[in-house]
Design an enzyme around this catalytic site. Structure first.
Site, PDB file in Angstrom:
ATOM      1  N   TRP A 326       0.816  -1.213   0.000  1.00  9.35           N
ATOM      2  CA  TRP A 326       0.000   0.000   0.000  1.00  9.35           C
ATOM      3  C   TRP A 326       0.855   1.271   0.000  1.00  9.35           C
ATOM      4  CZ3 TRP A 326      -0.686  -4.236   3.142  1.00  9.35           C
ATOM      5  CH2 TRP A 326      -1.850  -4.985   2.958  1.00  9.35           C
ATOM      6  N   ASP A 327       2.180   1.129  -0.098  1.00 13.78           N
ATOM      7  CA  ASP A 327       3.086   2.274  -0.009  1.00 13.78           C
ATOM      8  C   ASP A 327       2.895   3.016   1.311  1.00 13.78           C
ATOM      9  OD1 ASP A 327       5.130   3.965  -0.855  1.00 13.78           O
ATOM     10  OD2 ASP A 327       3.749   5.375  -1.788  1.00 13.78           O
ATOM     11  N   TYR A 328       2.709   2.277   2.383  1.00 17.42           N
ATOM     12  CA  TYR A 328       2.541   2.876   3.705  1.00 17.42           C
ATOM     13  C   TYR A 328       3.908   3.057   4.384  1.00 17.42           C
ATOM     14  CZ  TYR A 328      -2.582   2.591   3.744  1.00 17.42           C
ATOM     15  OH  TYR A 328      -3.923   2.785   3.492  1.00 17.42           O
ATOM     16  N   ASP A 329       4.828   3.728   3.675  1.00 20.44           N
ATOM     17  CA  ASP A 329       6.129   4.039   4.271  1.00 20.44           C
ATOM     18  C   ASP A 329       5.976   4.583   5.686  1.00 20.44           C
ATOM     19  OD1 ASP A 329       7.017   3.555   1.732  1.00 20.44           O
ATOM     20  OD2 ASP A 329       7.499   5.633   1.262  1.00 20.44           O
ATOM     21  N   LYS A 354       1.106   6.696   8.122  1.00 20.43           N
ATOM     22  CA  LYS A 354       0.179   7.151   7.093  1.00 20.43           C
ATOM     23  C   LYS A 354      -1.240   6.658   7.355  1.00 20.43           C
ATOM     24  CE  LYS A 354       3.385   7.447   3.150  1.00 20.43           C
ATOM     25  NZ  LYS A 354       3.634   6.949   1.777  1.00 20.43           N
TER      26      LYS A 354
END
Length: 650
Positions: A326-329, A354
């Site tokens: 989910w690109d939840y860096d 995020k």
């Protein structure tokens, strides 16, 4: 030294016992601002990332008298319509050495008189002004170091560091602006020399290094969503005087580095000097929205990882998203805080995410302060081949999530009516089964709430150590993501913007599209508020107050402030009982009561202040400084204004 991902609970426990003994011998103190209370000499004000000033001259009773005392325009600005890319100016001003230091998106540095804005010196890196890894020219500022044992008459006993998008790190004498000949090669260190695996783009230095003693802790930014195989993430420790490499931390092991990449550290880190620990927020692996190349656990990705400051060895690590697609860096430095819970003082760490989560752990051991539970999450719908999703994800129980991700956000009736039912039709085509609904290739895709731009962004959490109150701004933004197989992607690709549009994920079987859920007029399809400011009592983890922050803006019109605004950049808090923040679409800077959340003061800036403010004192006068630079994620308005405030005489 090359430190990879091996660690274990036994090692963490032994380290914790050692820390306990060391703290008894050294009388470890609570994390508080440095004795130089008048300074703001690092990105978050302090190594703890508390963003706290103990200054009290400006307080809740007199902040209404705050006036603009000077402003400075750098001239380094572009709206992207000419030969240069647009600028994103997110730099926190640094006050140290009786000087205010600021860098620009054209990779220049200005040293300014802190009371008047008069230029003391300026430096031009003559960097290549191309958007090599980002959609815009970008900087978040400079770093500052001073020798503990300065040598009389010698240059570079105080140094300002500037990073560039093409991966060059400059060391400048803080008094003169001249390059430090003893650092790197005649004052410049080529970080891209370390870029040896999948070197498809430079290791862009957009976030200033964190200075801890004589160490420079340096991460880098990459090019999101572009490649399946990308440079593997690293954090470098460099000698502050010479630039000599001391150690390297890799979040990915050798096998993962061959098939994936990133899991980099693109934001600031936190440091507890007394305990000798560095706290590293690690991002997700590439290609961000498909994880078929890494079916096995990648334990240090999307984590907070504690490293030994002197060696870079992993002490403990907590992964906040398993198999992150989910690109939840982890996008903000964790905030270090000493809190009292049930009568017991705890050396704590709060990691914002995020997702709108606030994870709180013991910073010595990584153990929960309040329970963090592994809960079942939605699984795939069968439309994405080769994926291996985690059956559970960690959820904090306290503080409660800042956003309600349990159900699909409600459609906002005015936007739906104006779009003749467009929003309702979109909602019907979007899959959402709660937090961590995986990306899909069906319909219009999966609804993403919060989105990848973040519930909480890189500004992070501010903390008042006296009242033990945490303050954080959170955005409510709905996006939707869809995966396309290679043939379908090639037919559908129609370009991309800043954090939205199509992205190829080259080398993976799927490209992707990420869009904000708007109607044809650009109105949000989801109900307000769009952004809030939240204060939490860290004795209990409960909310003290929350309120909309800022005002959304469209076609030149301001929306009601009760709707709030998405925000980028974070708050600063003061012992005067104030919260200072910009970040909103309306390009205003504001002061709120730390006690009640009441708005006490505001002023109009040139562009959205997508940067953390700085609070400092010079010759007995307290100042608050903001950079108004803009970011197209918020709206298409850019600026080059540094604006500074102080109390007007009675």
């Amino acid at each position: 030294m090359d430190t990879r991902s091996g660690f274990g609970a036994g090692g963490a426990a032994r380290r914790a016992r050692g820390l306990a003994v060391a703290c008894l011998l050294a009388a470890c103190l609570p994390v508080l601002p440095a004795a130089r209370a008048q300074e703001w000499d690092s990105f978050h004000g302090q190594l703890s990332a508390q963003k706290y000033s103990p200054l009290t001259q400006i307080d809740a009773d007199n902040v209404a008298r705050l006036k603009r005392v000077w402003q400075f325009h750098t001239g380094d600005v572009s709206d992207g319509t000419g030969d240069l890319p647009a600028t994103v100016w997110s730099a926190t001003p640094l006050f140290a050495n009786d000087t205010l230091y600021i860098s620009t998106p054209f990779y220049r540095v200005f040293a300014l008189d802190p009371a008047s804005g008069r230029v003391k010196w300026r430096f031009d890196s003559h960097s290549t002004l191309k958007a090599m890894t980002q959609p815009a020219l970008k900087t978040r500022g400079v770093a500052y170091w001073a020798a503990r044992d300065p040598q009389p008459g010698q240059p570079c006993q105080k140094i300002v560091y500037l990073g560039t998008m093409d991966a060059q790190l400059f060391a400048l004498d803080a008094d003169t602006g001249r390059k430090c000949e003893g650092f790197g090669r005649h004052g410049v260190l080529d970080i891209n020399a370390q870029n040896t695996v999948h070197a498809k783009y430079p290791l862009s230095l957009l976030q200033p290094p964190t200075v801890a003693g004589d160490h420079l802790l340096l991460g880098w930014a990459g090019k999101d969503w572009a490649y399946a195989q990308a440079p593997p993430g690293t954090l470098f420790s460099l000698d502050a005087r010479t630039g000599r490499l001391e150690w390297t931390f890799h979040a990915l092991n050798e096998e993962m580095s061959r098939v994936s990449g990133t899991a980099n550290v693109w934001t600031a880190v936190s440091v507890d000097p007394q305990r000798g620990l560095v706290y590293v927020p690690v991002s997700s692996p590439s290609p961000n929205y498909w994880g078929g190349y890494w079916p096995d656990d990648v334990p240090l990705a999307t984590s907070t990882t504690a490293l030994d400051l002197e060696t870079g060895k992993v002490v403990w690590s907590r992964q906040w998203v398993h198999h992150d697609v989910w690109d939840y860096d982890i996008n903000a430095a964790p905030t270090l805080m000493d809190i009292t819970v049930n009568g017991r003082r705890i050396p704590a760490l709060m990691q914002s995410t995020k997702q709108g989560f606030l994870f709180v752990v013991n910073r010595e051991t990584g153990e929960d302060v309040w329970p963090i539970e592994e809960r079942p999450v939605p699984q795939g719908d069968g439309s994405v081949q080769g994926e291996h999703l985690s059956p559970t994800q960690p959820f904090p129980t306290r503080p409660a999530p800042l956003l309600d991700q349990s159900r699909k956000p409600e459609v906002w009736a005015p936007a739906d009516i104006a779009g003749a039912g467009e929003c309702s039709r979109l909602w019907d085509k979007l899959e959402y089964r709660g937090m961590y609904t995986p990306p899909t290739a069906r319909g219009e895709g999966a609804l993403a709430y919060p989105d990848s731009a973040g519930g909480v962004q890189w500004g992070g959490v501010a903390f008042d150590p006296v009242g033990q109150t945490a303050v954080v701004n959170v955005s409510h933004i709905v996006q939707y993501v869809k995966l396309f197989d290679r043939k379908a992607y090639d037919e559908a690709d129609s370009g991309a913007g800043n954090e939205s549009g199509f992205a190829p994920q080259q080398g993976a079987p799927y490209g992707m599209r990420l869009e904000v859920a708007l109607n044809w007029l650009g109105m949000p399809c989801w109900r307000p508020p769009y952004g809030e400011l939240v204060a939490l009592d860290m004795h209990t983890g409960e909310v003290k107050w929350r309120r909309p922050v800022g005002a959304a803006q469209k076609y030149g019109f301001f929306m009601p402030e009760r709707w709030g605004s998405p925000t980028i950049g974070g708050p600063a808090v003061t012992a005067g009982g104030l919260v200072f923040i910009g970040g909103s679409m309306d390009a205003k800077v504001r002061a709120y009561s730390l006690k009640t959340g009441e708005e006490l003061w505001s002023d109009q800036a040139q562009a959205p202040v997508v940067a953390n403010p700085a609070v400092y004192s010079y010759h007995g006068r307290e100042y608050v400084a903001f950079v108004a630079g803009g970011n197209s994620i918020i709206k298409d308005q850019v600026g080059d204004q540094l604006v500074v405030y102080a109390l007007a005489p009675k």
